[in-house]
Scaffold this active site. Structure first.
Site, PDB file in Angstrom:
ATOM      1  N   ARG A 169       0.796  -1.227   0.000  1.00  0.00           N
ATOM      2  CA  ARG A 169       0.000   0.000   0.000  1.00  0.00           C
ATOM      3  C   ARG A 169       0.828   1.277   0.000  1.00  0.00           C
ATOM      4  NH1 ARG A 169      -3.025  -3.575   1.594  1.00  0.00           N
ATOM      5  NH2 ARG A 169      -1.159  -4.201   2.682  1.00  0.00           N
ATOM      6  N   LYS A 209      25.384  -3.672  -0.963  1.00  0.00           N
ATOM      7  CA  LYS A 209      26.854  -3.600  -1.097  1.00  0.00           C
ATOM      8  C   LYS A 209      27.459  -2.833   0.068  1.00  0.00           C
ATOM      9  CE  LYS A 209      26.394  -3.219  -6.118  1.00  0.00           C
ATOM     10  NZ  LYS A 209      26.543  -2.273  -7.242  1.00  0.00           N
ATOM     11  N   ARG A 219      11.256   4.015   3.295  1.00  0.00           N
ATOM     12  CA  ARG A 219      10.923   3.066   4.381  1.00  0.00           C
ATOM     13  C   ARG A 219      12.181   2.280   4.694  1.00  0.00           C
ATOM     14  NH1 ARG A 219       5.822  -0.877   4.487  1.00  0.00           N
ATOM     15  NH2 ARG A 219       4.956   1.100   5.202  1.00  0.00           N
TER      16      ARG A 219
END
Ligand code: NCD
Length: 367
Positions: free
Chosen positions: A112, A141, A162
Protein backbone atom coordinates in the site's frame (compact mmCIF):
# COMPACT_ATOMS: atom_id res chain seq x y z
CA UNK A 1 20.07 4.90 33.08
CA UNK A 2 21.35 7.64 30.83
CA UNK A 3 19.99 11.16 31.26
CA UNK A 4 17.83 12.51 28.45
CA UNK A 5 20.43 14.98 27.27
CA UNK A 6 22.94 12.14 27.07
CA UNK A 7 20.41 10.12 25.12
CA UNK A 8 20.14 12.86 22.51
CA UNK A 9 23.87 12.92 22.24
CA UNK A 10 24.08 9.15 21.99
CA UNK A 11 21.41 8.92 19.36
CA UNK A 12 22.89 11.68 17.29
CA UNK A 13 26.32 10.12 17.50
CA UNK A 14 24.93 6.73 16.55
CA UNK A 15 22.93 8.16 13.71
CA UNK A 16 25.87 10.04 12.37
CA UNK A 17 27.83 6.81 12.26
CA UNK A 18 25.78 6.35 9.11
CA UNK A 19 26.91 2.83 8.70
CA UNK A 20 23.81 0.73 8.58
CA UNK A 21 25.62 -2.40 9.72
CA UNK A 22 26.97 -0.80 12.89
CA UNK A 23 23.63 0.88 13.51
CA UNK A 24 21.87 -2.41 12.97
CA UNK A 25 24.13 -4.14 15.48
CA UNK A 26 23.54 -1.45 18.09
CA UNK A 27 19.79 -1.41 17.53
CA UNK A 28 19.55 -5.14 18.00
CA UNK A 29 20.68 -4.78 21.60
CA UNK A 30 17.25 -4.64 23.23
CA UNK A 31 17.93 -2.15 26.02
CA UNK A 32 19.86 0.17 23.78
CA UNK A 33 17.02 -0.03 21.31
CA UNK A 34 14.48 1.12 23.91
CA UNK A 35 16.71 4.01 24.92
CA UNK A 36 17.39 4.93 21.36
CA UNK A 37 13.69 5.07 20.60
CA UNK A 38 13.19 7.50 23.47
CA UNK A 39 16.11 9.58 22.33
CA UNK A 40 14.92 9.57 18.75
CA UNK A 41 11.43 10.66 19.72
CA UNK A 42 12.78 13.56 21.75
CA UNK A 43 15.27 14.48 19.10
CA UNK A 44 12.53 14.51 16.48
CA UNK A 45 10.28 16.69 18.62
CA UNK A 46 13.16 19.12 19.12
CA UNK A 47 13.91 19.10 15.43
CA UNK A 48 10.24 19.42 14.45
CA UNK A 49 9.79 22.43 16.67
CA UNK A 50 12.54 24.04 14.67
CA UNK A 51 11.25 22.77 11.35
CA UNK A 52 7.59 23.57 11.77
CA UNK A 53 7.31 26.37 9.26
CA UNK A 54 6.99 26.53 5.53
CA UNK A 55 8.13 30.06 4.85
CA UNK A 56 10.84 32.16 6.40
CA UNK A 57 11.41 35.75 5.34
CA UNK A 58 9.02 35.11 2.45
CA UNK A 59 11.21 32.29 1.19
CA UNK A 60 10.03 28.68 0.87
CA UNK A 61 12.01 26.42 3.19
CA UNK A 62 12.56 22.79 2.36
CA UNK A 63 10.70 20.52 4.76
CA UNK A 64 10.64 16.81 5.45
CA UNK A 65 8.03 14.59 7.09
CA UNK A 66 9.71 12.58 9.83
CA UNK A 67 7.07 12.68 12.56
CA UNK A 68 3.38 13.66 12.58
CA UNK A 69 4.42 16.63 14.73
CA UNK A 70 6.28 18.14 11.78
CA UNK A 71 2.99 19.81 10.88
CA UNK A 72 1.14 22.07 13.26
CA UNK A 73 -2.57 21.31 13.79
CA UNK A 74 -3.47 24.25 11.52
CA UNK A 75 -1.16 22.98 8.80
CA UNK A 76 -2.63 19.50 9.15
CA UNK A 77 -6.13 20.92 8.76
CA UNK A 78 -5.04 22.62 5.55
CA UNK A 79 -3.43 19.44 4.28
CA UNK A 80 -6.55 17.38 5.01
CA UNK A 81 -8.77 20.05 3.37
CA UNK A 82 -6.55 19.84 0.31
CA UNK A 83 -6.87 16.03 0.29
CA UNK A 84 -10.68 16.34 0.43
CA UNK A 85 -10.59 18.83 -2.47
CA UNK A 86 -8.39 16.43 -4.46
CA UNK A 87 -10.94 13.68 -3.81
CA UNK A 88 -13.79 15.92 -5.02
CA UNK A 89 -12.00 17.49 -8.02
CA UNK A 90 -9.15 15.19 -9.14
CA UNK A 91 -9.00 16.81 -12.60
CA UNK A 92 -7.85 20.14 -11.06
CA UNK A 93 -4.68 18.44 -9.87
CA UNK A 94 -3.87 16.19 -12.84
CA UNK A 95 -0.92 18.30 -14.05
CA UNK A 96 0.32 19.94 -10.85
CA UNK A 97 3.46 17.82 -10.83
CA UNK A 98 4.20 17.66 -14.55
CA UNK A 99 7.93 17.13 -14.91
CA UNK A 100 8.45 16.23 -11.23
CA UNK A 101 9.81 12.88 -10.01
CA UNK A 102 9.14 10.92 -6.85
CA UNK A 103 11.72 8.38 -5.67
CA UNK A 104 10.41 5.52 -3.56
CA UNK A 105 13.31 4.05 -1.57
CA UNK A 106 11.92 1.02 0.21
CA UNK A 107 14.36 -1.09 2.20
CA UNK A 108 11.44 -3.08 3.65
CA UNK A 109 8.43 -4.76 2.02
CA UNK A 110 5.36 -2.68 1.23
CA UNK A 111 2.28 -2.88 -0.95
CA UNK A 112 0.00 0.00 0.00
CA UNK A 113 2.46 2.62 1.09
CA UNK A 114 4.79 2.37 -1.90
CA UNK A 115 2.08 1.91 -4.51
CA UNK A 116 -0.15 4.63 -3.07
CA UNK A 117 2.76 7.08 -3.12
CA UNK A 118 3.47 6.10 -6.71
CA UNK A 119 -0.22 6.36 -7.65
CA UNK A 120 -0.36 9.76 -5.94
CA UNK A 121 2.56 11.12 -8.00
CA UNK A 122 1.20 9.64 -11.23
CA UNK A 123 -2.23 11.19 -10.51
CA UNK A 124 -0.48 14.56 -10.20
CA UNK A 125 1.13 14.16 -13.63
CA UNK A 126 4.60 13.35 -12.28
CA UNK A 127 6.68 10.22 -12.66
CA UNK A 128 8.25 7.72 -10.28
CA UNK A 129 11.48 5.80 -9.87
CA UNK A 130 12.95 3.77 -7.02
CA UNK A 131 13.67 0.40 -5.49
CA UNK A 132 11.50 -1.92 -3.44
CA UNK A 133 14.00 -3.88 -1.36
CA UNK A 134 17.40 -3.40 0.21
CA UNK A 135 18.62 -6.33 -1.92
CA UNK A 136 17.87 -4.51 -5.13
CA UNK A 137 19.72 -1.36 -4.04
CA UNK A 138 23.34 -0.60 -3.23
CA UNK A 139 22.50 -1.07 0.47
CA UNK A 140 23.30 -4.73 -0.24
CA UNK A 141 26.85 -3.60 -1.10
CA UNK A 142 27.12 -1.64 2.16
CA UNK A 143 26.13 1.86 1.01
CA UNK A 144 24.81 4.13 3.81
CA UNK A 145 21.43 5.86 3.56
CA UNK A 146 23.26 9.19 3.66
CA UNK A 147 25.20 8.39 0.51
CA UNK A 148 22.15 6.92 -1.18
CA UNK A 149 20.02 10.02 -0.54
CA UNK A 150 22.78 12.32 -1.81
CA UNK A 151 22.63 10.42 -5.08
CA UNK A 152 18.82 10.22 -5.19
CA UNK A 153 18.78 14.01 -4.68
CA UNK A 154 20.37 14.27 -8.15
CA UNK A 155 17.63 12.16 -9.78
CA UNK A 156 14.33 13.08 -8.10
CA UNK A 157 12.43 16.02 -6.57
CA UNK A 158 11.04 14.24 -3.52
CA UNK A 159 11.63 10.89 -1.81
CA UNK A 160 9.48 8.50 0.25
CA UNK A 161 11.67 6.19 2.33
CA UNK A 162 10.92 3.07 4.38
CA UNK A 163 13.68 1.44 6.39
CA UNK A 164 13.84 -1.31 9.03
CA UNK A 165 16.16 0.77 11.22
CA UNK A 166 14.66 3.39 13.48
CA UNK A 167 15.94 6.83 12.52
CA UNK A 168 17.24 5.94 9.05
CA UNK A 169 14.93 8.37 7.16
CA UNK A 170 15.95 11.06 9.65
CA UNK A 171 19.62 10.43 8.89
CA UNK A 172 18.77 10.64 5.19
CA UNK A 173 16.86 13.91 5.62
CA UNK A 174 19.90 15.54 7.17
CA UNK A 175 21.96 14.97 4.03
CA UNK A 176 19.18 15.35 1.48
CA UNK A 177 18.69 18.15 -1.02
CA UNK A 178 15.08 17.05 -1.60
CA UNK A 179 12.16 16.58 0.85
CA UNK A 180 12.20 13.15 2.50
CA UNK A 181 9.04 11.44 3.78
CA UNK A 182 9.32 8.83 6.51
CA UNK A 183 7.21 5.96 5.17
CA UNK A 184 7.97 3.81 8.23
CA UNK A 185 11.18 3.46 10.25
CA UNK A 186 11.42 0.15 12.08
CA UNK A 187 9.11 -0.07 15.11
CA UNK A 188 9.28 3.69 15.63
CA UNK A 189 7.05 5.97 13.53
CA UNK A 190 4.98 5.99 10.35
CA UNK A 191 3.73 9.56 9.87
CA UNK A 192 2.73 8.94 6.25
CA UNK A 193 0.17 6.38 7.46
CA UNK A 194 -0.97 8.76 10.19
CA UNK A 195 -2.03 11.31 7.60
CA UNK A 196 -4.18 8.66 5.91
CA UNK A 197 -5.65 7.67 9.29
CA UNK A 198 -6.48 11.27 10.21
CA UNK A 199 -8.09 11.93 6.84
CA UNK A 200 -10.18 8.75 7.15
CA UNK A 201 -11.39 9.56 10.66
CA UNK A 202 -12.12 13.20 9.84
CA UNK A 203 -13.91 12.37 6.56
CA UNK A 204 -16.09 9.60 7.99
CA UNK A 205 -16.69 10.78 11.57
CA UNK A 206 -16.62 14.48 10.67
CA UNK A 207 -14.20 15.36 13.48
CA UNK A 208 -10.86 14.60 15.10
CA UNK A 209 -11.83 15.89 18.54
CA UNK A 210 -14.29 14.32 21.01
CA UNK A 211 -13.46 10.74 20.13
CA UNK A 212 -12.68 7.59 22.04
CA UNK A 213 -10.25 5.50 20.04
CA UNK A 214 -9.14 1.96 20.87
CA UNK A 215 -5.80 0.68 19.59
CA UNK A 216 -5.76 -3.11 19.54
CA UNK A 217 -2.98 -5.65 18.93
CA UNK A 218 0.76 -5.07 18.71
CA UNK A 219 1.10 -1.68 20.39
CA UNK A 220 4.76 -2.30 21.16
CA UNK A 221 6.16 -2.57 17.65
CA UNK A 222 3.24 -1.03 15.75
CA UNK A 223 4.74 2.17 14.37
CA UNK A 224 1.42 3.34 12.93
CA UNK A 225 0.00 3.29 16.48
CA UNK A 226 2.88 5.35 17.92
CA UNK A 227 2.53 8.00 15.23
CA UNK A 228 -1.26 8.21 15.38
CA UNK A 229 -1.23 8.60 19.18
CA UNK A 230 1.30 11.43 18.84
CA UNK A 231 -0.92 13.15 16.30
CA UNK A 232 -4.29 12.68 18.04
CA UNK A 233 -3.37 13.98 21.46
CA UNK A 234 -3.23 17.48 20.01
CA UNK A 235 -7.03 17.45 19.50
CA UNK A 236 -9.52 18.20 22.29
CA UNK A 237 -11.18 15.51 24.33
CA UNK A 238 -9.52 12.48 22.74
CA UNK A 239 -9.72 9.39 24.98
CA UNK A 240 -7.45 6.46 24.27
CA UNK A 241 -8.00 2.80 25.12
CA UNK A 242 -4.93 0.61 24.68
CA UNK A 243 -5.92 -3.00 24.10
CA UNK A 244 -3.03 -5.46 24.09
CA UNK A 245 -1.54 -8.46 25.85
CA UNK A 246 1.04 -7.64 28.53
CA UNK A 247 4.00 -8.32 26.22
CA UNK A 248 2.76 -6.04 23.45
CA UNK A 249 1.88 -2.95 25.49
CA UNK A 250 2.91 0.49 24.19
CA UNK A 251 6.51 1.38 25.01
CA UNK A 252 7.13 3.65 28.01
CA UNK A 253 8.21 6.44 25.69
CA UNK A 254 4.62 6.56 24.44
CA UNK A 255 2.78 5.86 27.75
CA UNK A 256 4.86 8.14 29.98
CA UNK A 257 6.33 10.71 27.68
CA UNK A 258 3.40 11.22 25.35
CA UNK A 259 0.18 10.19 27.16
CA UNK A 260 0.99 10.90 30.80
CA UNK A 261 3.14 13.92 30.07
CA UNK A 262 0.24 15.54 28.20
CA UNK A 263 -2.46 14.50 30.71
CA UNK A 264 -4.33 12.46 28.13
CA UNK A 265 -7.14 10.29 29.42
CA UNK A 266 -6.20 6.69 28.65
CA UNK A 267 -6.52 3.17 30.00
CA UNK A 268 -4.93 -0.18 29.23
CA UNK A 269 -7.06 -3.34 28.96
CA UNK A 270 -6.40 -6.84 27.74
CA UNK A 271 -9.83 -7.95 26.49
CA UNK A 272 -11.22 -6.35 23.36
CA UNK A 273 -14.77 -7.14 24.54
CA UNK A 274 -14.25 -4.94 27.62
CA UNK A 275 -13.59 -1.87 25.48
CA UNK A 276 -15.78 -2.40 22.43
CA UNK A 277 -18.94 -0.60 23.64
CA UNK A 278 -17.28 2.72 24.40
CA UNK A 279 -15.29 3.19 21.18
CA UNK A 280 -15.92 5.63 18.31
CA UNK A 281 -12.93 4.25 16.40
CA UNK A 282 -11.31 0.83 16.69
CA UNK A 283 -7.79 0.74 15.23
CA UNK A 284 -6.77 -2.90 14.71
CA UNK A 285 -3.15 -3.88 14.05
CA UNK A 286 -1.23 -6.95 12.97
CA UNK A 287 1.34 -8.56 15.28
CA UNK A 288 4.62 -7.38 13.76
CA UNK A 289 6.30 -10.71 13.06
CA UNK A 290 9.44 -9.16 11.58
CA UNK A 291 10.27 -7.28 14.81
CA UNK A 292 10.13 -10.26 17.16
CA UNK A 293 13.27 -11.60 18.69
CA UNK A 294 12.02 -15.19 18.53
CA UNK A 295 9.49 -17.13 16.48
CA UNK A 296 7.91 -18.85 19.51
CA UNK A 297 6.71 -15.56 21.01
CA UNK A 298 5.23 -14.55 17.69
CA UNK A 299 3.37 -17.83 17.27
CA UNK A 300 1.97 -17.56 20.81
CA UNK A 301 0.74 -13.98 20.33
CA UNK A 302 -0.24 -13.78 16.67
CA UNK A 303 -3.90 -14.75 17.09
CA UNK A 304 -4.44 -13.09 20.46
CA UNK A 305 -7.15 -10.89 18.93
CA UNK A 306 -9.57 -11.77 16.19
CA UNK A 307 -12.33 -9.26 15.48
CA UNK A 308 -15.43 -11.23 14.53
CA UNK A 309 -19.02 -10.44 13.57
CA UNK A 310 -20.07 -11.43 17.08
CA UNK A 311 -17.66 -8.95 18.70
CA UNK A 312 -18.89 -6.22 16.33
CA UNK A 313 -22.33 -6.62 17.91
CA UNK A 314 -20.90 -5.12 21.10
CA UNK A 315 -19.89 -1.92 19.28
CA UNK A 316 -21.77 1.33 18.72
CA UNK A 317 -23.72 1.56 15.45
CA UNK A 318 -21.47 4.36 14.25
CA UNK A 319 -18.13 3.00 15.43
CA UNK A 320 -15.62 2.63 12.60
CA UNK A 321 -12.97 -0.06 12.26
CA UNK A 322 -9.61 0.99 10.83
CA UNK A 323 -6.50 -1.08 10.10
CA UNK A 324 -3.36 0.17 8.33
CA UNK A 325 -3.23 -3.25 6.58
CA UNK A 326 -1.92 -5.79 5.74
CA UNK A 327 -4.35 -7.89 7.74
CA UNK A 328 -3.34 -11.39 8.75
CA UNK A 329 -5.94 -13.01 11.04
CA UNK A 330 -6.88 -10.18 13.35
CA UNK A 331 -10.04 -9.22 11.47
CA UNK A 332 -12.21 -12.05 10.28
CA UNK A 333 -13.15 -11.60 6.59
CA UNK A 334 -16.85 -11.72 7.41
CA UNK A 335 -16.46 -8.32 9.13
CA UNK A 336 -15.56 -6.78 5.73
CA UNK A 337 -19.23 -6.46 4.71
CA UNK A 338 -20.13 -4.55 7.88
CA UNK A 339 -20.61 -0.87 6.88
CA UNK A 340 -18.49 0.06 9.90
CA UNK A 341 -15.43 -1.70 8.40
CA UNK A 342 -13.53 1.21 6.85
CA UNK A 343 -10.03 -0.21 6.27
CA UNK A 344 -10.28 -0.43 2.49
CA UNK A 345 -11.65 3.12 2.32
CA UNK A 346 -8.66 4.09 4.49
CA UNK A 347 -6.32 2.70 1.79
CA UNK A 348 -8.14 4.87 -0.79
CA UNK A 349 -7.88 7.99 1.39
CA UNK A 350 -4.14 7.33 1.58
CA UNK A 351 -3.80 8.24 -2.11
CA UNK A 352 -5.57 11.60 -1.71
CA UNK A 353 -3.58 12.55 1.36
CA UNK A 354 -0.29 11.54 -0.29
CA UNK A 355 -1.16 13.74 -3.26
CA UNK A 356 -1.77 16.58 -0.80
CA UNK A 357 1.49 15.82 1.01
CA UNK A 358 3.58 15.77 -2.18
CA UNK A 359 2.07 19.11 -3.27
CA UNK A 360 2.68 20.62 0.17
CA UNK A 361 6.30 19.48 0.48
CA UNK A 362 7.07 20.59 -3.08
CA UNK A 363 5.59 24.01 -2.29
CA UNK A 364 2.88 23.56 -4.94
CA UNK A 365 -0.14 23.41 -2.64
CA UNK A 366 -1.08 27.06 -2.95
CA UNK A 367 -0.70 27.44 -6.72
C1 NCD B 1 1.88 -0.75 8.26
C2 NCD B 1 3.38 -0.61 8.36
O1 NCD B 1 4.10 -0.85 7.40
O2 NCD B 1 3.80 -0.24 9.44
N1 NCD B 1 1.39 -0.88 6.95
C3 NCD B 1 1.23 0.22 6.16
O3 NCD B 1 2.09 1.02 5.98
N2 NCD B 1 0.02 0.42 5.59
C4 NCD B 1 1.32 -1.76 9.18
C5 NCD B 1 1.88 -3.14 9.17
O4 NCD B 1 2.77 -3.48 8.40
O5 NCD B 1 1.38 -3.91 9.98
Amino acid sequence: MLKLSQLYETSIQLLSVQNSYILSYILQQKSVKANLNIALSYYMIEKCNKNCYAKKNGRQIMRHLMSPLDFSVEELDKLLDLANDIEAHPEKYAHKCDGKKLATCFYEPSTRTRLSFEAAMLNLGGSVLGFHSADSSSASKGESVSDTIRVISCYADICAMRHPKEGAPLVASEKSRIPVINAGDGGHQHPAQTLADLLTIRSIKGRLNNITIGFCGDLKFGRTVHSLINALIRYDNVRIVLISPEELKVPDYVRDDVLRANNIEFKEVEKLEDAMGELDVLYMTRVQKERFFNEEDYVRLKDFYILTKEKMELAKDDMIVLHPLPRVNEISVDVDDDPRACYFRQAQYAVYVRMALILTLLGLAED
